[in-house]
Design a protein around this motif. Structure first.
Motif, PDB file in Angstrom:
ATOM      1  N   SER A  41       4.408   0.209  -3.499  1.00 40.52           N
ATOM      2  CA  SER A  41       3.086   0.825  -3.381  1.00 40.52           C
ATOM      3  C   SER A  41       3.072   2.228  -3.987  1.00 40.52           C
ATOM      4  O   SER A  41       2.145   2.582  -4.730  1.00 40.52           O
ATOM      5  N   MET A  50       0.886   3.604  -7.027  1.00 45.06           N
ATOM      6  CA  MET A  50      -0.037   4.717  -6.808  1.00 45.06           C
ATOM      7  C   MET A  50       0.224   5.873  -7.767  1.00 45.06           C
ATOM      8  O   MET A  50      -0.708   6.490  -8.284  1.00 45.06           O
ATOM      9  N   ILE A  95      -7.846   1.889  -9.961  1.00 48.52           N
ATOM     10  CA  ILE A  95      -8.211   1.818  -8.543  1.00 48.52           C
ATOM     11  C   ILE A  95      -9.536   1.080  -8.393  1.00 48.52           C
ATOM     12  O   ILE A  95      -9.713   0.259  -7.497  1.00 48.52           O
ATOM     13  N   ARG A  98      -8.992  -2.645  -8.803  1.00 45.46           N
ATOM     14  CA  ARG A  98      -8.376  -3.225  -7.604  1.00 45.46           C
ATOM     15  C   ARG A  98      -9.381  -3.316  -6.472  1.00 45.46           C
ATOM     16  O   ARG A  98      -9.410  -4.299  -5.720  1.00 45.46           O
ATOM     17  N   THR A 153       0.981   4.830   4.372  1.00 41.98           N
ATOM     18  CA  THR A 153       0.831   4.319   3.013  1.00 41.98           C
ATOM     19  C   THR A 153      -0.190   3.193   2.982  1.00 41.98           C
ATOM     20  O   THR A 153      -1.031   3.110   2.073  1.00 41.98           O
ATOM     21  N   ILE A 186      -3.904   3.201   0.829  1.00 39.02           N
ATOM     22  CA  ILE A 186      -4.399   2.178  -0.098  1.00 39.02           C
ATOM     23  C   ILE A 186      -5.782   1.696   0.312  1.00 39.02           C
ATOM     24  O   ILE A 186      -6.684   1.555  -0.516  1.00 39.02           O
ATOM     25  N   HIS A 187      -5.985   1.479   1.597  1.00 39.12           N
ATOM     26  CA  HIS A 187      -7.284   0.966   2.055  1.00 39.12           C
ATOM     27  C   HIS A 187      -8.373   2.029   1.974  1.00 39.12           C
ATOM     28  O   HIS A 187      -9.535   1.697   1.711  1.00 39.12           O
ATOM     29  N   HIS A 198      -9.404   1.918  -1.731  1.00 44.61           N
ATOM     30  CA  HIS A 198     -10.152   0.721  -2.108  1.00 44.61           C
ATOM     31  C   HIS A 198     -11.518   0.670  -1.429  1.00 44.61           C
ATOM     32  O   HIS A 198     -12.493   0.204  -2.021  1.00 44.61           O
ATOM     33  N   TYR A 206      -5.102   8.691  -6.083  1.00 41.45           N
ATOM     34  CA  TYR A 206      -4.311   8.327  -4.907  1.00 41.45           C
ATOM     35  C   TYR A 206      -3.706   9.546  -4.222  1.00 41.45           C
ATOM     36  O   TYR A 206      -3.477   9.535  -3.012  1.00 41.45           O
TER      37      TYR A 206
END
Length: 228
Positions: A65, A69, A77, A80, A141, A145-146, A149, A172
């Motif tokens: 990850s 990132m 991003i 994704r 981490t 990511i969430h 997104h 990120y």
């Protein structure tokens, strides 16, 4: 005209390829943990052996990850975020459950530390510290990511986070800052949360961070007292 069975098989294959592409880090991490459990441990279902596999899975996920990132652009991003589906929510729930379960596993592993010899007690304490660190980094981490997104996956007016200095397209690094600030201080610092959906995600993150930090403190006191 192609047979219906062939069409179904092609759709299934396409769905599997899409799922693997979206969740490659999770799948690779899971396989790494399973391999460690089967090859390194005695394969007995015990807290110690499961924690071995968990540490391998979480560690691989963190490395993959962070690699993605650090190489990502705002455009990647966005791409994704456009792929998000129900499976992302399921994987988030399962990952949180695994991280919380790791704390329970540590408690079971340390339950008999007072009766163990000094060498064994020190080894178990070291393993517990390592698991806590890996699980803590894994959790934040995962939320990083969430957050990213969620931010880029919605409409412009529903992005949910307002960064200082007029940053309209955060990278990120900005989401890492937001996520780990919650993990360390359980507050959002200078980033404003501006939507109900993002508040729900942030609230969940804050509660889990409090749980982790409190548990870490309690385990540290317990380990210290046991070793003394």
């Amino acid at each position: 005209m192609r047979p219906e069975a062939t069409i179904v098989q092609e759709k299934l294959a396409s769905s599997l390829v899409t799922f693997f592409r979206r969740h490659a880090s999770f799948i690779i991490a899971f396989l790494a943990g399973l391999a460690v459990f089967l090859l390194v441990t005695s394969r007995e279902v015990s807290a110690r052996n499961i924690l071995f596999g968990w540490n391998a899975s979480a560690g691989v996920f963190i490395v993959l990850s962070w690699r993605k990132m650090l190489q990502a652009t705002v455009e990647s991003i966005r791409e994704r975020a456009a792929d998000l589906d129900f499976s992302d929510t399921v994987l988030l729930a399962l990952s949180i459950g695994a991280a919380v379960a790791s704390i329970a596993g540590i408690g079971l592993e340390l339950h008999s530390i007072k009766e163990a010899t000094p060498d064994v007690a020190l080894t178990r304490a070291g393993g517990a510290v390592l698991t806590i660190l890996i699980s803590w980094v894994f959790l934040h981490t995962l939320f990083t990511i969430h957050y990213a997104h969620y931010f880029y996956g919605g409409a412009d007016e529903e992005r949910g986070l307002k960064f200082p200095d007029g940053i309209e397209e955060p990278s990120y690094w900005d989401f890492l800052y937001f996520s780990f600030t919650i993990g360390v201080a359980a507050q959002t610092a200078d980033v404003a949360v501006g939507s109900t959906g993002m508040r729900k995600l942030t609230l969940l993150h804050a509660v889990l961070s409090f749980l982790f930090n409190t548990t870490i403190l309690a385990l540290a006191i317990n380990v210290g007292a046991s070793l003394l």
